[in-house]
Design an enzyme around this catalytic site. Structure first.
Site, PDB file in Angstrom:
ATOM      1  N   ALA A  73       0.653  -0.862  -0.107  1.00 49.41           N
ATOM      2  CA  ALA A  73      -0.005   0.360   0.027  1.00 49.41           C
ATOM      3  C   ALA A  73       0.674   0.806  -0.206  1.00 49.41           C
ATOM      4  CB  ALA A  73      -1.284  -0.198   1.635  1.00 49.41           C
ATOM      5  N   THR A  74       1.516   1.453   0.465  1.00 51.52           N
ATOM      6  CA  THR A  74       3.009   2.821   0.373  1.00 51.52           C
ATOM      7  C   THR A  74       3.181   2.512  -0.584  1.00 51.52           C
ATOM      8  OG1 THR A  74       3.329   2.160   2.905  1.00 51.52           O
ATOM      9  CG2 THR A  74       4.844   3.305   1.083  1.00 51.52           C
ATOM     10  N   ASN A 151      -6.107   2.818  10.683  1.00 49.90           N
ATOM     11  CA  ASN A 151      -5.877   1.184  11.294  1.00 49.90           C
ATOM     12  C   ASN A 151      -5.737   1.758  12.605  1.00 49.90           C
ATOM     13  OD1 ASN A 151      -4.371   4.110  10.336  1.00 49.90           O
ATOM     14  ND2 ASN A 151      -2.598   3.221  11.577  1.00 49.90           N
ATOM     15  N   SER A 199      -3.080  -3.711   0.640  1.00 47.42           N
ATOM     16  CA  SER A 199      -1.842  -5.004   0.959  1.00 47.42           C
ATOM     17  C   SER A 199      -2.345  -5.952   1.147  1.00 47.42           C
ATOM     18  CB  SER A 199      -1.012  -4.333   1.747  1.00 47.42           C
ATOM     19  OG  SER A 199      -0.796  -2.733   2.567  1.00 47.42           O
ATOM     20  N   ALA A 200      -1.908  -7.004   0.393  1.00 49.88           N
ATOM     21  CA  ALA A 200      -2.458  -8.783   0.961  1.00 49.88           C
ATOM     22  C   ALA A 200      -1.612  -8.796   2.281  1.00 49.88           C
ATOM     23  CB  ALA A 200      -0.983  -9.805  -0.516  1.00 49.88           C
ATOM     24  N   HIS A 201      -0.304  -8.469   3.208  1.00 50.54           N
ATOM     25  CA  HIS A 201      -1.041  -9.184   4.217  1.00 50.54           C
ATOM     26  C   HIS A 201      -1.532  -8.822   5.326  1.00 50.54           C
ATOM     27  CE1 HIS A 201       0.854  -5.261   6.880  1.00 50.54           C
ATOM     28  NE2 HIS A 201       1.486  -5.326   5.574  1.00 50.54           N
ATOM     29  N   THR A 239      10.262  -6.646 -12.946  1.00 50.49           N
ATOM     30  CA  THR A 239       9.821  -8.209 -12.553  1.00 50.49           C
ATOM     31  C   THR A 239       8.679  -8.757 -12.074  1.00 50.49           C
ATOM     32  OG1 THR A 239      11.499  -8.775 -14.230  1.00 50.49           O
ATOM     33  CG2 THR A 239      11.113 -10.607 -13.045  1.00 50.49           C
ATOM     34  N   CYS A 324       3.810   0.602  11.859  1.00 56.84           N
ATOM     35  CA  CYS A 324       4.994   1.853  11.287  1.00 56.84           C
ATOM     36  C   CYS A 324       5.051   3.176  12.010  1.00 56.84           C
ATOM     37  CB  CYS A 324       4.221   2.676  10.117  1.00 56.84           C
ATOM     38  SG  CYS A 324       4.024   0.420   9.325  1.00 56.84           S
TER      39      CYS A 324
END
Length: 379
Positions: A73-74, A151, A199-201, A239, A324
């Site tokens: 996300a960042t 958050n 974000s996935a995590h 990639t 963070c």
């Protein structure tokens, strides 16, 4: 059976789902080829990536070609903020309670580009005053960035109404939905979002992978920030992290299937935890109780510094705010924005629960916190 470690910090990150791991493993070993290669093996991997775009798009209600994969996300926020441009519009708006990824990026970008930013306050419940926002948007406003779910407090903003105000003035809406996607229904079309970072995590996917939704109406105004290779239709070169993307796509699929069940189950646990902790004298909930995501409770324990409480809890993982910003001992800018004093902000704890937590863990946490709060106050 209670695990030795109790984890109530799911807004910081989540444990990788076992099914996500199994989906990723072949792309480290058997299907390791570069998806940009023209040979059959590379084309086969590329087909799997195409399916991943569909899976992510299906969760957020977008088209596959409106999804750009990033490192998280960042990076997505940086691409959106630094890449957007539209003629003479050079004014950006955000809220004081946003994540540092938004606040710091906007401040840095506007400071270097002779543009302006307005950082609006939130009300004591964490919500933005729509009238204040409407007044702040001018004919020079290019981008408004407001998160869907906070958050630290879990406060849910009325993004649909916000998008209407933003679009009425001809500006674009960027939404940091990192704490929302995979937890609650998010449909970018229905909400009127122009760009969305996630974000996935945060929903049992792998770390180091995320995405930026870019609506078709915004694409022509967005310049890439990572160039050299032309991957993802020149929107983000390099990639691709194939195992990570496959894992994120699988996490999206699982999240959509289990969302209703997880919401009901985790919501019951959070409410039980909160109601019992509120029985401790000098305890209160920070932020909106009515407009809040189901898994989060940010609570103040008067006269008990959260840093000391967290250390004393040992194998029980909770947080004093954003992961963070946890390296600092300064009071949370989010909580101060709600009107809390420095001391009260430093006496606040965030509990964020997940699908693997149990009623037995709630019992342990309530008992342990009750004991420690009493001990610290006596001391």
């Amino acid at each position: 059976m209670i695990s030795q470690n109790i984890y109530f910090d799911h807004n910081a990150t989540t444990r990788l789902d076992e099914n996500v791991l199994q989906a990723m493993l072949p792309f480290f070993t058997e299907h390791y080829q570069n998806p940009g290669s023209s040979h059959l093996a590379g084309l086969t991997v590329n087909e799997s990536l195409d399916h991943a775009y569909w899976q992510v798009a299906d969760l957020i209600g977008s088209r596959p070609d409106e999804v750009v994969f990033t490192s998280g996300a960042t990076e997505s926020i940086n691409l959106a903020v630094r890449g957007i441009s539209n003629g003479e519009r050079n004014h950006l708006i955000t809220l004081s309670a946003e994540h540092k990824a938004v606040l710091d990026t906007i401040k840095d970008h506007t400071g270097k580009n002779n543009s302006a930013c307005s950082i609006l306050p939130v009300q004591d419940d964490g919500l933005v005053d729509p009238e204040l926002l409407e007044e702040a948007i001018t004919d020079k406003t290019l981008l408004v960035s407001i998160m869907l779910v906070n958050n630290e407090t879990g406060t849910i903003q009325d993004i649909k109404r916000i998008s209407e105000l933003v679009h009425a003035k001809g500006a674009f809406l960027l939404c940091d939905a990192t704490q929302a996607v995979g937890k609650i229904p998010v449909n970018v079309q229905e909400l009127g979002i122009d760009m969305m970072a996630f974000s996935a995590h945060k929903f049992y996917g792998p770390k180091g992978v995320g995405a930026l939704y870019i609506s078709r109406s915004v694409k022509k105004y967005l310049e890439p920030q990572i160039t050299g290779g032309g991957q993802q239709k020149n929107r983000r070169s390099g990639t691709l992290n194939v195992p990570g993307i496959i894992g994120m796509a699988k996490a999206c699929e699982i999240a959509k299937e289990n969302m209703d069940r997880n919401t009901a189950y985790v919501g019951i646990l959070r409410d039980d935890l909160e109601s019992r902790l509120l029985k401790i004298e000098g305890t209160a909930v920070n932020g909106s109780v009515e407009h809040r995501i189901f898994n989060t409770s940010n609570m103040i324990f008067k006269n008990v510094f959260s840093e000391l409480l967290i250390m004393a809890l040992q194998h029980i993982s909770v947080s004093s705010g954003s992961a963070c910003s946890s390296v600092t001992t300064e009071p949370s800018h989010v909580l101060k924005g709600l009107g809390l004093s420095d001391e009260d902000a430093l006496c606040s704890i965030r509990f964020s629960l997940g699908k693997d937590n149990t009623k037995e863990e709630i019992d342990v946490v309530v008992r342990r916190i009750s004991e420690l709060v009493a001990q610290f106050r006596e001391g």
